[in-house]
Design an enzyme around this catalytic site. Structure first.
Site, short mmCIF file in Angstrom:
data_model
loop_
_atom_site.label_atom_id
_atom_site.label_comp_id
_atom_site.label_asym_id
_atom_site.label_seq_id
_atom_site.Cartn_x
_atom_site.Cartn_y
_atom_site.Cartn_z
N HIS A 1 1.01 -1.14 0.21
CA HIS A 1 -0.01 0.00 0.19
C HIS A 1 1.08 1.24 0.07
O HIS A 1 2.17 1.40 0.58
CB HIS A 1 -0.88 -0.19 1.33
CG HIS A 1 -1.99 0.80 1.39
ND1 HIS A 1 -1.82 2.10 1.66
CD2 HIS A 1 -3.23 0.96 1.38
CE1 HIS A 1 -2.79 2.85 1.91
NE2 HIS A 1 -3.74 2.22 1.75
N ASP B 1 3.13 -4.41 7.41
CA ASP B 1 1.78 -3.70 7.47
C ASP B 1 0.56 -4.89 7.79
O ASP B 1 0.33 -5.43 6.89
CB ASP B 1 1.60 -3.19 6.21
CG ASP B 1 0.17 -2.44 5.80
OD1 ASP B 1 -0.69 -2.67 6.70
OD2 ASP B 1 0.09 -2.02 4.92
N GLN C 1 -4.53 -5.44 6.91
CA GLN C 1 -5.50 -6.19 6.41
C GLN C 1 -5.45 -7.68 6.90
O GLN C 1 -6.73 -8.10 7.22
CB GLN C 1 -5.24 -6.34 4.85
CG GLN C 1 -5.37 -5.28 4.04
CD GLN C 1 -6.79 -4.61 3.90
OE1 GLN C 1 -8.04 -5.23 4.09
NE2 GLN C 1 -7.09 -3.53 3.72
N LYS D 1 -10.37 -0.97 10.51
CA LYS D 1 -10.80 -2.20 9.89
C LYS D 1 -10.81 -3.49 10.78
O LYS D 1 -11.12 -4.60 10.02
CB LYS D 1 -9.48 -2.19 9.06
CG LYS D 1 -9.35 -1.27 7.93
CD LYS D 1 -7.92 -1.72 6.89
CE LYS D 1 -7.58 -0.58 6.22
NZ LYS D 1 -8.35 0.22 5.30
N CYS E 1 -4.75 2.51 -3.51
CA CYS E 1 -3.75 3.13 -2.87
C CYS E 1 -2.46 2.25 -2.93
O CYS E 1 -1.64 1.98 -2.16
CB CYS E 1 -3.82 3.36 -1.50
SG CYS E 1 -5.25 4.58 -1.10
#
Lengths: 420, 163
Positions: A133, A210, A213, A236, A378
């Site tokens: 991202h 990261d 997700q 999220k 993104c």
């Protein structure tokens, strides 16, 4: 990384769980909402909304300042959220190692700013992946401009949207840092982070993960992953917007300079100097997102009560079902990017349907009450690699079901008729 | 699906499927300008030949959604061969139509969209009036105005080169 749920995991009662989400009761254009955009932002269960309301109605005060009863209570709730968030990802020392930020993006910027400035010099190499991202690319580019040029390298993706790791040792050779998404927000790919981290550590690099997700959708343990930093967002994870999490290994956090300056992050300030507070306060200048921390606690509680293993099993099964149904009903007209159905794939499906532009697909789907995200997500370097300008992304949640997939297909067919 | 039909009128779909004035002119002598929508990645490339105070020729390249691409095609058909002054007027009329929604939001504090609409002479827009359905979909307004903003920028750049 294969995230396979334990055998015999009890299935979710989705019909009952859907009742926990007030927003799912509304209609859009006269049709029940079909929310397939949790990868962008998840919906909140009633318990999260109630916890935040109760906090504002009974407890609110600034934290780490007052000595009155509600201020003590607010501080306790805020610090409890740190422990809850840390335990959720297996942090060895949550009270010390969890930093609250605004979101994943700010968490990654914090690492680039505070760790990067202290540890990277002009000419140093760092390794990212082609499926990152922008939040795990641009902060490093900004840092690169500031310090006179980093050598930013990328792990390529293969034709299936997996990381191409055949030359992993060569890729990590000589790099100081590896930045890697634990699950692609475009492809759904769940790469073998632990394997990459092991190679990175052998090469003397640190590993920034990261987790935006993966953390909301599968069991994550920072130690098992081999992460040195891991970031995720509350919104999220079925919590509120406005609060993100950065976990960092204590020794790394201790050696880093501050991020933003202001109240709360200092030990002492004189007219000509200041002394920073120890972590995590060092990185939390100003009044933090307190009600949001309370909401995050409630969200993690909600997910943990259901069981993140069961959530993963549900979403994996539904992803497999969705990929099969899309193929069955739409065939070659519908292209889904990313790996085929399987344990190294999360519930994110980026679609191209015939040659209908993603924006037009999303617009038609909206008329069916279906919420998907059109655009480049993104991740423009990845979109270039895939050779597309935009995709329409449908992403699953614990409350998604087979009916949602049928409505999605119905909408895609209508878009095909309109633009055919 | 009444709203959708209003957005995707036949004339829009026609220009999307069969875009007019597609391609690029040699630059130089043509002036080249790019428009870019960072939100969705839509892009439009206009190459235009301004001679004797007229947009003597122009071509459109780039890719994107039906609204951005049909708007660019409709625009090319409407401005090709027209005097620059007239083209600027058309840009301003078109952007006026597209800002009706914004104007309504500013005036309408109840958010029910019942406020008086801004007066725009749709007759002057001819086929372009087909794009007025877009104002009901505020996110898409940027798609519709992408090529028009690029055209305005291009005309400004050409004027600056001449002076």
């Amino acid at each position: 990384m294969a995230v396979t749920p334990p055998a015999g995991t009890a299935p979710l009662n989705v019909e009952a769980l859907r009742k926990d989400f007030p927003l799912l009761t509304r209609t859009v254009h006269g049709r029940p909402i079909v929310y397939l955009d949790s990868a962008s932002s998840a919906l909140q269960p009633r318990s999260v909304i109630d916890a935040m309301t109760a906090y504002y109605e009974t407890t609110h005060a600034n934290v780490h300042r007052g000595v009155y009863a509600t201020a003590e209570a607010a501080t306790a709730l805020y610090e409890r959220a740190r422990v809850v968030a840390g335990r959720f990802i297996g942090a060895p020392s949550p009270a010390h190692e969890i930093v609250f930020t605004k979101n994943t993006t700010e968490s990654l910027n914090l690492v680039a700013h505070s760790w990067g400035r202290a540890n990277l010099r002009a000419g140093d190499a760092i390794l990212l992946t082609e499926m990152e991202h922008h939040a795990n690319i641009v902060p490093w580019m900004i840092l690169s401009e500031e310090i006179g040029g980093l050598d930013i390298r990328y792990i390529p993706i293969d034709g299936d949207g997996r990381l191409a790791l055949d030359d992993l040792d060569a890729l990590v050779d000589g790099v100081k840092l590896v930045g890697i998404s634990a699950m692609s927000n475009v492809l759904g790919t769940i790469p073998p982070v632990a394997r990459v981290a092991e190679a990175a550590h052998r090469a003397g690099a640190i590993v920034v993960v990261d987790g935006a997700q993966l953390v909301p959708h599968a069991p994550v343990d920072v130690t098992a992953l081999g992460a040195d930093f891991l970031a995720f967002s509350a919104h999220k994870t079925m919590g509120p917007t406005g609060i993100g999490v950065l976990w960092g290994r204590a020794a790394l956090l201790d050696a880093m300079g501050p991020f933003l300056g202001g109240g709360g992050m200092i030990l002492d300030v004189k007219l000509d100097s200041f002394r920073p507070a120890p972590p995590p306060a060092r990185f939390e200048a100003g009044t933090p997102p307190i009600a949001e921390a309370v909401g995050l606690t409630a969200a993690i509680q909600y997910l943990s009560d259901i069981g993140i293993d069961r959530i993963r099993a549900h979403e994996l099964a539904l992803t497999n079902h969705a990929l099969a149904r899309l193929d069955e009903k739409l065939g070659a007209d519908c292209r889904v990017f990313g790996p085929p159905a399987g344990p190294d794939r999360g519930g994110v499906m980026s679609l191209a349907y015939r040659d209908v532009h993603a924006h037009d697909l999303a617009q038609v789907l909206d008329q069916f009450g279906v919420c998907v995200r059109p655009g480049h997500h993104c991740a423009k370097p990845l979109m270039r690699k895939l050779g597309v300008q935009a995709t329409a992304r449908a992403s699953l949640s614990l409350f998604s079901d087979e009916h949602d997939i049928e409505v999605l297909i119905e909408g895609l067919l209508e878009a095909g008729r309109l633009f055919g | 699906m009444a709203d959708l039909e209003e957005l995707y009128r036949e004339i829009i779909l026609d220009h999307y499927r069969s875009p007019r004035n597609r391609g690029e002119l040699d630059s130089p002598p043509a002036h080249r300008v790019e428009g870019f929508n960072p939100l969705c990645g839509d892009e439009v490339v206009i190459s235009m030949l301004v001679e004797d105070g007229k947009v003597a020729d122009l071509k459109i390249a780039g890719s994107g959604c039906s609204i951005s691409q049909s708007s660019a095609s409709l625009m090319s058909a409407a401005v090709k061969g027209k005097p620059v002054g007239e083209v600027r007027q058309l840009i301003s009329t078109f952007k006026g139509m597209m800002s009706i929604h914004e104007a309504a939001l500013e005036h309408d504090h109840d958010g029910d969209g019942s406020d008086e609409p801004v007066e725009i002479d749709l007759d002057k827009l001819g086929e372009l009036a087909a794009l007025q359905g877009v104002v009901k979909f505020p996110v898409r307004i940027k798609c519709a105005t992408l090529s028009w903003n690029a055209l305005a920028q291009g005309l400004d750049e050409v004027a600056a080169e001449v002076s």
